[in-house]
Design an enzyme around this catalytic site. Structure first.
Site, PDB file in Angstrom:
ATOM      1  N   HIS A 142       1.256   1.281  -7.695  1.00  0.00           N
ATOM      2  CA  HIS A 142       2.682   1.034  -7.975  1.00  0.00           C
ATOM      3  C   HIS A 142       2.854   0.207  -9.255  1.00  0.00           C
ATOM      4  O   HIS A 142       3.857   0.347  -9.958  1.00  0.00           O
ATOM      5  CB  HIS A 142       3.332   0.261  -6.823  1.00  0.00           C
ATOM      6  CG  HIS A 142       3.802   1.133  -5.686  1.00  0.00           C
ATOM      7  ND1 HIS A 142       4.768   2.107  -5.845  1.00  0.00           N
ATOM      8  CD2 HIS A 142       3.457   1.166  -4.380  1.00  0.00           C
ATOM      9  CE1 HIS A 142       4.987   2.694  -4.672  1.00  0.00           C
ATOM     10  NE2 HIS A 142       4.199   2.143  -3.765  1.00  0.00           N
ATOM     11  N   CYS A 187       4.877   5.838   2.030  1.00  0.00           N
ATOM     12  CA  CYS A 187       5.347   4.885   1.024  1.00  0.00           C
ATOM     13  C   CYS A 187       6.823   4.627   1.254  1.00  0.00           C
ATOM     14  O   CYS A 187       7.585   5.569   1.481  1.00  0.00           O
ATOM     15  CB  CYS A 187       5.141   5.476  -0.373  1.00  0.00           C
ATOM     16  SG  CYS A 187       5.673   4.368  -1.697  1.00  0.00           S
ATOM     17  N   LEU A 188       7.228   3.359   1.199  1.00  0.00           N
ATOM     18  CA  LEU A 188       8.641   3.033   1.418  1.00  0.00           C
ATOM     19  C   LEU A 188       9.518   3.607   0.309  1.00  0.00           C
ATOM     20  O   LEU A 188      10.720   3.746   0.494  1.00  0.00           O
ATOM     21  CB  LEU A 188       8.821   1.516   1.509  1.00  0.00           C
ATOM     22  CG  LEU A 188       8.082   0.836   2.673  1.00  0.00           C
ATOM     23  CD1 LEU A 188       8.314  -0.665   2.640  1.00  0.00           C
ATOM     24  CD2 LEU A 188       8.501   1.428   4.015  1.00  0.00           C
ATOM     25  N   GLN A 224       8.834  -2.154  -6.416  1.00  0.00           N
ATOM     26  CA  GLN A 224       9.641  -1.467  -5.403  1.00  0.00           C
ATOM     27  C   GLN A 224      10.910  -2.237  -5.067  1.00  0.00           C
ATOM     28  O   GLN A 224      11.839  -1.672  -4.493  1.00  0.00           O
ATOM     29  CB  GLN A 224       8.827  -1.239  -4.125  1.00  0.00           C
ATOM     30  CG  GLN A 224       7.671  -0.253  -4.308  1.00  0.00           C
ATOM     31  CD  GLN A 224       6.892  -0.080  -3.021  1.00  0.00           C
ATOM     32  OE1 GLN A 224       6.032  -0.886  -2.707  1.00  0.00           O
ATOM     33  NE2 GLN A 224       7.190   0.947  -2.254  1.00  0.00           N
ATOM     34  N   GLY A 259       2.614  -2.672   3.263  1.00  0.00           N
ATOM     35  CA  GLY A 259       2.379  -3.202   1.928  1.00  0.00           C
ATOM     36  C   GLY A 259       3.614  -2.983   1.074  1.00  0.00           C
ATOM     37  O   GLY A 259       4.437  -2.104   1.362  1.00  0.00           O
ATOM     38  N   HIS A 273      -3.240   1.792  -3.098  1.00  0.00           N
ATOM     39  CA  HIS A 273      -1.875   2.324  -3.115  1.00  0.00           C
ATOM     40  C   HIS A 273      -0.929   1.357  -3.835  1.00  0.00           C
ATOM     41  O   HIS A 273      -0.152   1.767  -4.705  1.00  0.00           O
ATOM     42  CB  HIS A 273      -1.413   2.570  -1.669  1.00  0.00           C
ATOM     43  CG  HIS A 273      -0.006   3.036  -1.518  1.00  0.00           C
ATOM     44  ND1 HIS A 273       0.330   4.270  -0.999  1.00  0.00           N
ATOM     45  CD2 HIS A 273       1.184   2.424  -1.804  1.00  0.00           C
ATOM     46  CE1 HIS A 273       1.651   4.397  -0.993  1.00  0.00           C
ATOM     47  NE2 HIS A 273       2.196   3.278  -1.465  1.00  0.00           N
ATOM     48  N   GLU A 274      -1.025   0.060  -3.478  1.00  0.00           N
ATOM     49  CA  GLU A 274      -0.082  -0.917  -4.047  1.00  0.00           C
ATOM     50  C   GLU A 274      -0.380  -1.199  -5.526  1.00  0.00           C
ATOM     51  O   GLU A 274       0.553  -1.377  -6.315  1.00  0.00           O
ATOM     52  CB  GLU A 274      -0.089  -2.225  -3.238  1.00  0.00           C
ATOM     53  CG  GLU A 274       0.284  -2.086  -1.759  1.00  0.00           C
ATOM     54  CD  GLU A 274       1.591  -1.362  -1.505  1.00  0.00           C
ATOM     55  OE1 GLU A 274       2.475  -1.358  -2.373  1.00  0.00           O
ATOM     56  OE2 GLU A 274       1.722  -0.779  -0.403  1.00  0.00           O
TER      57      GLU A 274
HETATM   58 NI    NI Z   1       4.175   2.701  -1.744  1.00  0.00          NI
END
Ligand code: NI
Length: 179
Positions: free
Chosen positions: A149, A103-104, A54, A49, A145-146
């Site tokens: 963000h 998480c990236l 991000q 995701g 999660h997304e």
């Molecule tokens: Ni993330």
């Protein structure tokens, strides 16, 4: 398509709330280009995701695609590429389950995060259609999660305890099978 750089924790804009995506732009060329870049970037970084902030676009837009990657190799569900424009969680289960997330923007870290077992989400799909859907399981975790963000929240903020926080190598060595 362009692989964008994924911002890592510490970049101030990752902690800001994102703006509503202009609905009139849904389906436009720049919109499609941004979505293409987000999918390409997500796949290149082996994520499941990605939220627009991000990749330095502070708008309420997220993409996900649940399939096995080198970062996620023990999934028991797959979900095709999905786009959510201006998503909003309008209802959620009282019951929560704590499970592993990464998480990236926090590369190489994993931790156990409690999330609602199901959520009802309203959003515009990539064609601009108003959609409301109940989502459960790992997909519900990804969407929670997304959407976090989009408010400047990272998964570590949601951990009840930092005791499970670990590096990816150690996660694979000691925790991958425990679920
Ligand atoms: Ni993330």
């Amino acid at each position: 398509m362009t692989i964008r750089k994924v911002l890592r924790a510490g970049v101030p804009s990752l902690r800001e709330s994102s703006e509503r995506y202009p609905e009139g732009k849904v389906g436009s060329k720049p919109h499609q280009r941004l979505l293409d870049d987000m999918f390409e970037t997500m796949r290149d970084y082996a994520g499941v995701g990605l939220a627009a902030p991000q990749v330095q676009e502070n708008v309420r837009l997220l993409v996900y695609e649940i399939r096995e990657t080198e970062r996620y190799n023990s999934l028991d569900e797959t979900v095709p590429p999905t786009v959510m424009v201006n998503p909003s969680i309008v209802e959620r289960a009282d019951e929560t389950t704590a499970d592993w997330e990464g998480c990236l923007s926090l590369p190489d870290l994993r931790g156990k995060v409690p999330r609602s077992d199901w959520i009802d989400v309203e959003y515009l799909d990539k064609g601009g259609n108003q959609t409301k859907r109940r989502i459960e399981g790992f997909e519900a975790r990804v969407v929670q999660h997304e959407t976090d963000h989009l408010k400047g929240t990272l998964f570590v903020d949601r951990m009840e305890s930092l005791e499970s926080l670990c590096f990816f190598d150690e996660y694979q060595r000691f925790h991958d099978e425990e679920g």
